[in-house]
Design an enzyme around this catalytic site. Structure first.
Site, PDB file in Angstrom:
ATOM      1  N   ASP A  74       8.395  -4.026  -3.622  1.00 38.87           N
ATOM      2  CA  ASP A  74       8.335  -4.008  -2.157  1.00 38.87           C
ATOM      3  C   ASP A  74       9.037  -5.224  -1.563  1.00 38.87           C
ATOM      4  OD1 ASP A  74       5.062  -2.367  -1.937  1.00 38.87           O
ATOM      5  OD2 ASP A  74       7.081  -1.615  -2.368  1.00 38.87           O
TER       6      ASP A  74
ATOM      7  N   LYS B 261       0.785  13.559   1.633  1.00 40.76           N
ATOM      8  CA  LYS B 261      -0.324  12.706   1.182  1.00 40.76           C
ATOM      9  C   LYS B 261      -1.505  12.840   2.136  1.00 40.76           C
ATOM     10  CE  LYS B 261       3.070   9.445  -0.587  1.00 40.76           C
ATOM     11  NZ  LYS B 261       3.806   8.204  -0.315  1.00 40.76           N
TER      12      LYS B 261
ATOM     13  N   TYR C 227      -6.145   9.000  -2.516  1.00 34.49           N
ATOM     14  CA  TYR C 227      -5.336   9.981  -1.796  1.00 34.49           C
ATOM     15  C   TYR C 227      -4.832  11.085  -2.705  1.00 34.49           C
ATOM     16  CZ  TYR C 227      -1.694   6.570  -3.156  1.00 34.49           C
ATOM     17  OH  TYR C 227      -0.887   5.672  -3.829  1.00 34.49           O
TER      18      TYR C 227
ATOM     19  N   HIS D 175       6.703   3.480   1.138  1.00 28.84           N
ATOM     20  CA  HIS D 175       7.119   4.251  -0.028  1.00 28.84           C
ATOM     21  C   HIS D 175       7.378   5.721   0.294  1.00 28.84           C
ATOM     22  CE1 HIS D 175       4.779   1.119  -2.601  1.00 28.84           C
ATOM     23  NE2 HIS D 175       5.862   0.628  -2.055  1.00 28.84           N
TER      24      HIS D 175
HETATM   25  C1  T46 Z   1       2.296   5.894  -7.303  1.00 30.40           C
HETATM   26  C2  T46 Z   1       2.090   5.939  -8.806  1.00 30.40           C
HETATM   27  C3  T46 Z   1       2.264   4.805  -9.592  1.00 30.40           C
HETATM   28  N1  T46 Z   1       2.064   4.901 -10.947  1.00 30.40           N
HETATM   29  C4  T46 Z   1       2.225   3.677 -11.727  1.00 30.40           C
HETATM   30  C5  T46 Z   1       3.601   3.026 -11.607  1.00 30.40           C
HETATM   31  C6  T46 Z   1       3.321   1.552 -11.719  1.00 30.40           C
HETATM   32  O1  T46 Z   1       3.308   1.172 -13.090  1.00 30.40           O
HETATM   33  C7  T46 Z   1       1.901   1.390 -11.178  1.00 30.40           C
HETATM   34  C8  T46 Z   1       1.854   0.840  -9.762  1.00 30.40           C
HETATM   35  O2  T46 Z   1       2.717   1.648  -8.979  1.00 30.40           O
HETATM   36  P1  T46 Z   1       3.149   1.175  -7.544  1.00 30.40           P
HETATM   37  O3  T46 Z   1       3.387  -0.304  -7.549  1.00 30.40           O
HETATM   38  O4  T46 Z   1       4.252   2.084  -7.070  1.00 30.40           O
HETATM   39  O5  T46 Z   1       1.817   1.460  -6.713  1.00 30.40           O
HETATM   40  P2  T46 Z   1       1.683   1.364  -5.121  1.00 30.40           P
HETATM   41  O6  T46 Z   1       2.456   0.182  -4.601  1.00 30.40           O
HETATM   42  O7  T46 Z   1       0.250   1.481  -4.812  1.00 30.40           O
HETATM   43  O8  T46 Z   1       2.455   2.660  -4.618  1.00 30.40           O
HETATM   44  C9  T46 Z   1       1.840   3.653  -3.839  1.00 30.40           C
HETATM   45  O9  T46 Z   1       1.610   3.094  -2.590  1.00 30.40           O
HETATM   46  C10 T46 Z   1       1.995   3.778  -1.433  1.00 30.40           C
HETATM   47  C11 T46 Z   1       1.076   3.390  -0.308  1.00 30.40           C
HETATM   48  C12 T46 Z   1       2.162   5.232  -1.545  1.00 30.40           C
HETATM   49  O10 T46 Z   1       2.062   5.977  -0.565  1.00 30.40           O
HETATM   50  C13 T46 Z   1       2.525   5.823  -2.836  1.00 30.40           C
HETATM   51  O11 T46 Z   1       1.574   6.773  -3.258  1.00 30.40           O
HETATM   52  C14 T46 Z   1       2.750   4.853  -3.915  1.00 30.40           C
HETATM   53  O12 T46 Z   1       4.098   4.454  -3.828  1.00 30.40           O
HETATM   54  O13 T46 Z   1       1.321   2.705 -11.214  1.00 30.40           O
HETATM   55  C15 T46 Z   1       1.702   6.081 -11.577  1.00 30.40           C
HETATM   56  O14 T46 Z   1       1.551   6.147 -12.808  1.00 30.40           O
HETATM   57  N2  T46 Z   1       1.553   7.201 -10.809  1.00 30.40           N
HETATM   58  C16 T46 Z   1       1.721   7.181  -9.448  1.00 30.40           C
HETATM   59  O15 T46 Z   1       1.544   8.244  -8.803  1.00 30.40           O
END
Ligand code: T46
Length: 185
Positions: A170, A72, A132, A62
């Site tokens: 993803d 980060k 993080y 990401h």
């Molecule tokens: C990242 C983020 C997500 N969200 C909400 C959006 C979605 O409804 C839910 C899950 O989000 P996401 O699927 O993008 O979460 P991860 O797959 O853990 O994403 C993260 O994982 C990788 C390892 C990263 O480095 C980033 O910080 C980030 O992209 O949380 C928020 O409300 N705020 C946020 O800062």
């Protein structure tokens, strides 16, 4: 606090000191002044916390595009992960190269992933929790994902027991060749 540079510019492993005693230990896991003195002078504005139920969960690769690009500072408070950073800065001598590190609640290691790098991790244990700090607020519009197992990147994720647990985002991420990076050196 010990700070070690990894092979890609700006990617660091930070190991805060643990003060052990008969009860257990205490550690300053974040100290802005100590980090600045070690050359990591960043202003974090948001803390994130993710829980992954199963080992073999992969979140990544990401990034957030400018103007919401994020540095980060990542650590694990339960379980362990293989954490990966990929240089996505056009014009960089290490463009498309990756580094990895094992972070765990036990080793207390943190990784600094600069803005301009893709970030992802693979959980190595069930019930892994990653926390993080980031230097820009979340922006869904600027959020993007590159395919975790892209053949050109050829990231070594170690021994995978089948397909990792992935989000739909993803699974549908763009390839490295399709990725038009918004970053440059
Ligand atoms: C990242 C983020 C997500 N969200 C909400 C959006 C979605 O409804 C839910 C899950 O989000 P996401 O699927 O993008 O979460 P991860 O797959 O853990 O994403 C993260 O994982 C990788 C390892 C990263 O480095 C980033 O910080 C980030 O992209 O949380 C928020 O409300 N705020 C946020 O800062």
């Amino acid at each position: 606090m010990n700070v070690t540079d990894l092979e890609l510019p700006g990617v660091k492993i930070i190991e805060p000191r643990r003060f052990g005693d008969d009860r257990g230990w205490f550690s300053e896991t974040y100290n802005q002044k100590a980090l600045a003195a070690a050359g990591v002078d960043l202003e974090f504005v948001q803390d994130n916390h993710s829980y992954s139920r199963d080992a073999g969960t992969l979140r990544g690769l990401h990034y957030q595009a400018p103007p919401f690009a994020q540095d980060k500072l990542v650590r694990v408070v339960r379980g362990s992960v293989l954490d990966v950073a990929v240089d996505a800065r056009k014009g960089s001598a290490s463009y498309g190269r990756w580094v990895s590190a094992t972070l765990s609640a036990e080793n207390g290691k943190q990784i600094l992933v600069p803005a301009g790098f893709l970030h992802g991790f693979l959980t190595l244990e069930p019930h892994t929790e990653v926390v993080y700090k980031v230097t820009s607020f979340y922006s869904a519009e600027c959020d993007g994902s590159v395919l975790w197992n892209d053949a050109d990147l050829a990231i070594d994720w170690g021994e995978l027991d089948g397909e990792p647990v992935l989000s739909g985002k993803d699974k549908d991420a763009v390839t490295w060749a399709e990725f038009d990076s918004p970053f440059s050196v």
